[in-house]
Write an enzyme that holds these catalytic residues in place. Structure first.
Site, PDB file in Angstrom:
ATOM      1  N   THR A 108      47.130  40.808  32.506  1.00 23.01           N
ATOM      2  CA  THR A 108      46.450  41.078  31.944  1.00 23.01           C
ATOM      3  C   THR A 108      46.720  42.754  31.044  1.00 23.01           C
ATOM      4  O   THR A 108      46.985  43.598  31.679  1.00 23.01           O
ATOM      5  CB  THR A 108      44.576  41.195  32.512  1.00 23.01           C
ATOM      6  OG1 THR A 108      43.783  40.952  31.551  1.00 23.01           O
ATOM      7  CG2 THR A 108      44.398  42.386  33.148  1.00 23.01           C
TER       8      THR A 108
ATOM      9  N   GLY B  75      35.936  40.345  34.636  1.00 29.70           N
ATOM     10  CA  GLY B  75      36.136  41.026  35.950  1.00 29.70           C
ATOM     11  C   GLY B  75      35.379  41.496  36.577  1.00 29.70           C
ATOM     12  O   GLY B  75      35.100  41.179  37.821  1.00 29.70           O
TER      13      GLY B  75
ATOM     14  N   SER C 295      45.998  39.487  25.195  1.00 27.45           N
ATOM     15  CA  SER C 295      45.095  39.725  26.214  1.00 27.45           C
ATOM     16  C   SER C 295      46.282  40.089  27.336  1.00 27.45           C
ATOM     17  O   SER C 295      45.415  40.171  28.290  1.00 27.45           O
ATOM     18  CB  SER C 295      44.207  38.498  26.292  1.00 27.45           C
ATOM     19  OG  SER C 295      45.306  37.471  26.204  1.00 27.45           O
TER      20      SER C 295
ATOM     21  N   ARG D 186      39.705  52.375  33.307  1.00 30.81           N
ATOM     22  CA  ARG D 186      38.542  50.660  34.048  1.00 30.81           C
ATOM     23  C   ARG D 186      39.903  49.333  34.686  1.00 30.81           C
ATOM     24  O   ARG D 186      40.850  49.144  33.880  1.00 30.81           O
ATOM     25  CB  ARG D 186      38.022  50.042  33.049  1.00 30.81           C
ATOM     26  CG  ARG D 186      37.776  48.630  33.453  1.00 30.81           C
ATOM     27  CD  ARG D 186      37.923  47.555  33.011  1.00 30.81           C
ATOM     28  NE  ARG D 186      37.311  46.375  33.246  1.00 30.81           N
ATOM     29  CZ  ARG D 186      37.457  45.170  33.169  1.00 30.81           C
ATOM     30  NH1 ARG D 186      38.654  44.790  33.206  1.00 30.81           N
ATOM     31  NH2 ARG D 186      37.114  43.770  32.992  1.00 30.81           N
ATOM     32  N   VAL D 187      39.428  49.261  35.404  1.00 26.79           N
ATOM     33  CA  VAL D 187      40.005  48.592  36.211  1.00 26.79           C
ATOM     34  C   VAL D 187      39.681  47.167  36.736  1.00 26.79           C
ATOM     35  O   VAL D 187      38.084  46.943  37.219  1.00 26.79           O
ATOM     36  CB  VAL D 187      40.823  49.098  37.889  1.00 26.79           C
ATOM     37  CG1 VAL D 187      41.502  47.890  38.412  1.00 26.79           C
ATOM     38  CG2 VAL D 187      41.882  49.938  37.172  1.00 26.79           C
ATOM     39  N   GLY D 188      39.469  46.070  36.401  1.00 30.68           N
ATOM     40  CA  GLY D 188      39.464  44.639  36.287  1.00 30.68           C
ATOM     41  C   GLY D 188      39.472  43.833  37.434  1.00 30.68           C
ATOM     42  O   GLY D 188      39.787  44.953  38.885  1.00 30.68           O
ATOM     43  N   ASP D 189      39.452  42.817  37.683  1.00 30.10           N
ATOM     44  CA  ASP D 189      39.525  41.436  38.636  1.00 30.10           C
ATOM     45  C   ASP D 189      41.510  41.235  38.753  1.00 30.10           C
ATOM     46  O   ASP D 189      41.679  40.957  39.867  1.00 30.10           O
ATOM     47  CB  ASP D 189      38.824  40.602  38.558  1.00 30.10           C
ATOM     48  CG  ASP D 189      38.690  39.710  37.686  1.00 30.10           C
ATOM     49  OD1 ASP D 189      39.650  39.993  36.308  1.00 30.10           O
ATOM     50  OD2 ASP D 189      39.250  38.499  37.310  1.00 30.10           O
TER      51      ASP D 189
ATOM     52  N   THR E  89      43.443  36.621  29.956  1.00 32.51           N
ATOM     53  CA  THR E  89      44.293  36.725  30.907  1.00 32.51           C
ATOM     54  C   THR E  89      45.160  35.748  31.051  1.00 32.51           C
ATOM     55  O   THR E  89      44.684  34.754  30.980  1.00 32.51           O
ATOM     56  CB  THR E  89      43.191  37.769  32.039  1.00 32.51           C
ATOM     57  OG1 THR E  89      42.243  38.444  31.374  1.00 32.51           O
ATOM     58  CG2 THR E  89      44.346  37.254  33.515  1.00 32.51           C
TER      59      THR E  89
ATOM     60  N   THR F 244      39.730  34.248  35.240  1.00 32.18           N
ATOM     61  CA  THR F 244      40.501  34.520  33.761  1.00 32.18           C
ATOM     62  C   THR F 244      38.828  34.746  33.375  1.00 32.18           C
ATOM     63  O   THR F 244      37.218  34.411  33.775  1.00 32.18           O
ATOM     64  CB  THR F 244      41.272  34.088  32.176  1.00 32.18           C
ATOM     65  OG1 THR F 244      40.772  32.928  32.486  1.00 32.18           O
ATOM     66  CG2 THR F 244      42.662  33.790  32.877  1.00 32.18           C
ATOM     67  N   GLY F 245      38.570  35.725  31.885  1.00 27.02           N
ATOM     68  CA  GLY F 245      36.928  36.272  32.052  1.00 27.02           C
ATOM     69  C   GLY F 245      36.807  37.819  32.562  1.00 27.02           C
ATOM     70  O   GLY F 245      37.555  38.499  33.032  1.00 27.02           O
TER      71      GLY F 245
HETATM   72  N1  ASP Z   1      39.543  39.225  33.946  1.00 28.10           N
HETATM   73  C1  ASP Z   1      40.504  40.278  33.102  1.00 28.10           C
HETATM   74  C2  ASP Z   1      39.714  41.922  33.706  1.00 28.10           C
HETATM   75  O1  ASP Z   1      38.546  41.658  33.368  1.00 28.10           O
HETATM   76  C3  ASP Z   1      39.633  39.911  31.745  1.00 28.10           C
HETATM   77  C4  ASP Z   1      39.850  38.557  30.930  1.00 28.10           C
HETATM   78  O2  ASP Z   1      40.242  37.686  31.835  1.00 28.10           O
HETATM   79  O3  ASP Z   1      39.117  38.177  29.920  1.00 28.10           O
HETATM   80  O4  ASP Z   1      40.199  42.861  33.165  1.00 28.10           O
END
Ligand code: ASP
Length: 344
Positions: free
Chosen positions: A214, A250, A79, A224-227, A196, A247-248
């Site tokens: 991450t 985003g 991850s 794609r850009v996450g949080d 992450t 985490t999780g």
């Molecule tokens: N938060 C991360 C994202 O969305 C992924 C994750 O933490 O599972 O890129």
């Protein structure tokens, strides 16, 4: 009414939560008497490393970055960093940000390819540019300018997982899966993988800093850009209040600016534990579109929060629990359980 309870009832007004976990809202949380390092559950080696450096007098930012570098370089963590699961085209793209409490300064990189330690590059964006966020090719050119070595980040194991994903996407396309694919046994878990590392530290001077790094959602659309590289979404630090990392999924943190919200709740008197849970509630309340809901009408995703305040109190909560986090309180380094808001 006291300010804090006023804010609490205002936040709760009109929101009903039929799926509240039985043991409910307050959750756990605790307090360290001196320096502290907290991270997502994959960060036990990071919290160990960071606390060692903090005890030697290092700034919390140096410490947490050195901590997460271990996970970025670990090929078995799919991850983060090297060995992270790639985008839908089989290319690993990394996101990271850092935030330094004492200077309220931050730096980020997004969709960065071929560089193992995006958190180090994010730090250089903070320290050696007038900008906060660099993305894609620009971020890579910047890393090269600073002497970072480009390398293939897709390990053989991650490639096989990606290939199996691709070959099993659609029965009618031209890609056939192997009969006995040589892929990890926990493939099903990895298949929809999120993950992450986010790590927050308080140093001997009481200063707070944090980092999130991450490979993002596995098999994402390229670009794609996450949080995780977005200050306020996947990380936020206010040295006068505290810090939050996440985490999780985003996308939900981007839409709710969740880590900023968590720190603002702490500013208004919430404990880290209460603030994490309140943020989770906000996310659940805002999850309205059908693609985010399961057959029971509950969110079909998870998001986890880790928070600390200036007093050394800490907490963690998630949409679904029990969740886990790593914590070094200066004496012990171990995994703790955090509370979930909903039951599956
Ligand atoms: N938060 C991360 C994202 O969305 C992924 C994750 O933490 O599972 O890129």
């Amino acid at each position: 009414m006291k300010r804090r309870s006023f804010i609490k009832s205002a936040l709760a007004a009109g929101i009903s939560f039929p799926f509240l976990a039985k043991d409910g809202y307050a959750g756990i949380g605790g307090k360290a008497s001196g320096p502290l390092v907290i991270s997502s559950a994959n960060g036990l080696r990071a919290t160990e490393k960071a606390m060692g450096m903090i005890k030697n007098g290092r700034d919390a930012l140096d410490a947490v970055i050195a901590g997460v570098n271990i996970i970025e370089e670990d090929p078995t963590d799919h991850s983060v960093g090297y060995g992270g699961l790639p985008n839908e085209e089989g290319v690993v793209e990394l996101d990271s940000c850092v935030m330094h409490g004492p200077t309220h300064n931050a730096g980020s990189v997004a969709a960065l390819r071929n560089i193992k330690n995006p958190s180090k590059v994010a730090r250089l964006v903070m320290e050696r540019t007038d900008h906060e966020l660099l993305v894609g090719k620009g971020a890579l050119r910047f890393a090269r300018a600073h002497g970072f070595k480009e390398e293939e980040l897709l390990t053989d194991e991650a490639r096989k997982i990606w290939l199996h994903w691709k070959e099993t996407l659609n029965k009618k396309d031209d890609w056939f899966p192997e009969d006995n694919p040589d892929i990890p046994k926990n493939f099903k878990e990895l298949f929809k993988t999120t993950g992450t590392i986010s790590c927050l530290g308080i140093d001997l001077n009481g200063n707070i800093s944090g980092v999130t790094t991450t490979s993002g959602l596995a098999f994402k659309i390229p670009g794609r850009v996450g949080d995780s590289p977005i200050i306020g979404a996947g990380l936020y630090v206010d040295n006068e209040v505290g810090a939050c990392g996440s985490t999780g999924r985003g996308e939900e943190n981007l839409k709710n600016l969740s880590c900023f919200l968590t720190v603002e709740l702490m500013r208004n008197g919430y404990s880290p534990q209460e603030a994490c849970m309140e943020t989770v509630k906000r996310i659940v309340h805002h999850a309205k579109i059908p693609s985010l809901l399961n057959e029971k009408g509950q969110p079909n995703f998870n998001v986890r929060f880790y928070a600390v305040n200036r007093k050394g109190e800490y907490g963690s909560a998630a949409v679904y629990g029990p969740t886990k986090f790593a914590l070094h309180d200066g004496k012990e380094n171990k995994i703790y359980k955090g509370k979930g808001y909903l039951k599956r």
